[in-house]
Design an enzyme around this catalytic site. Structure first.
Site, mmCIF file in Angstrom:
data_model
loop_
_atom_site.group_PDB
_atom_site.id
_atom_site.type_symbol
_atom_site.label_atom_id
_atom_site.label_comp_id
_atom_site.label_asym_id
_atom_site.label_seq_id
_atom_site.Cartn_x
_atom_site.Cartn_y
_atom_site.Cartn_z
ATOM 1 N N CYS A 1 70.412 -20.235 104.931
ATOM 2 C CA CYS A 1 70.382 -18.834 105.371
ATOM 3 C C CYS A 1 70.169 -18.739 106.876
ATOM 4 C CB CYS A 1 69.265 -18.087 104.657
ATOM 5 S SG CYS A 1 69.269 -18.295 102.866
HETATM 6 C C1 BEZ Z 1 68.612 -22.609 101.821
HETATM 7 O O1 BEZ Z 1 69.037 -21.546 102.252
HETATM 8 O O2 BEZ Z 1 68.923 -23.670 102.310
HETATM 9 C C2 BEZ Z 1 67.648 -22.599 100.679
HETATM 10 C C3 BEZ Z 1 67.537 -21.467 99.917
HETATM 11 C C4 BEZ Z 1 66.639 -21.457 98.864
HETATM 12 C C5 BEZ Z 1 65.876 -22.556 98.604
HETATM 13 C C6 BEZ Z 1 65.988 -23.671 99.385
HETATM 14 C C7 BEZ Z 1 66.881 -23.705 100.419
#
Ligand code: BEZ
Length: 179
Positions: free
Chosen positions: A55
């Site tokens: 994200c």
């Molecule tokens: C990520 O955006 O990389 C992510 C999202 C949720 C849990 C772990 C990582």
């Protein structure tokens, strides 16, 4: 979701207000979903958590960089929503130097639950969060829907592609060409 109206929810945001004074001049401001969606064509994208790697490294910064391209396709605003409180979302926005994308704190998960996108992420110690999806929302009605595959609780992967800004932009451009 296509053709459905987004849920009517009140979001608890924190806004800077110098009149508050002191070292932390912020106050609560309630913002209704109507305030975000009425009379606008927007892209809404929802993700599992502020500050998480995909994200923070790809999805949010790429939407931020591509904002002008989205505007050229008739998008008035880009909103990023997450089941995180206003303090976390504000800190994330500041750390990303956001100028274009607006962050919506869905701290209680009410909007995400009513969208049918709330999932357990207890396997990561996250509790209830959003499945990753995006939508084009026109005057509060879902016009286009981009949901990552495999909606499930405690998913051991984090699919990312369909809801990427690149994919949504390509879709909008190809629709314009076909029209
Ligand atoms: C990520 O955006 O990389 C992510 C999202 C949720 C849990 C772990 C990582």
């Amino acid at each position: 979701m296509l053709g459905r109206k987004v849920p009517a929810v009140t979001f608890r945001t924190r806004v800077r207000d110098e009149a508050v004074g002191g070292p932390n001049p912020f106050r609560w401001e309630d913002v209704s979903s109507d305030n975000y969606f009425a009379g606008k064509r927007v892209v809404l994208f929802s993700l599992p958590g502020a500050f998480t790697p995909t994200c923070s490294t790809y999805q949010l910064p790429d939407f931020e960089k591509l904002t002008a391209d989205f505007r050229a396709e008739g998008i008035d605003e880009i909103y990023c929503i997450s089941v995180n409180d206003a303090f976390v979302m504000n800190a994330w926005g500041k750390s990303q130097g956001l100028e274009n994308v607006k962050l919506i704190p869905d701290g209680s998960g009410e909007f995400t639950r009513k969208m049918g996108m709330l999932v357990a992420k207890d396997n990561l110690g996250f509790g209830m969060r959003s499945w990753r999806y995006a939508a084009v929302v026109n005057n509060g009605v879902v016009e286009q829907w981009f949901e990552e595959e495999g909606y499930s609780d405690n998913c051991d992967s984090d699919p990312y592609g369909v809801s990427s800004p690149q994919n949504i932009l390509e879709t909008l451009k190809s629709q314009k060409l076909a029209a």
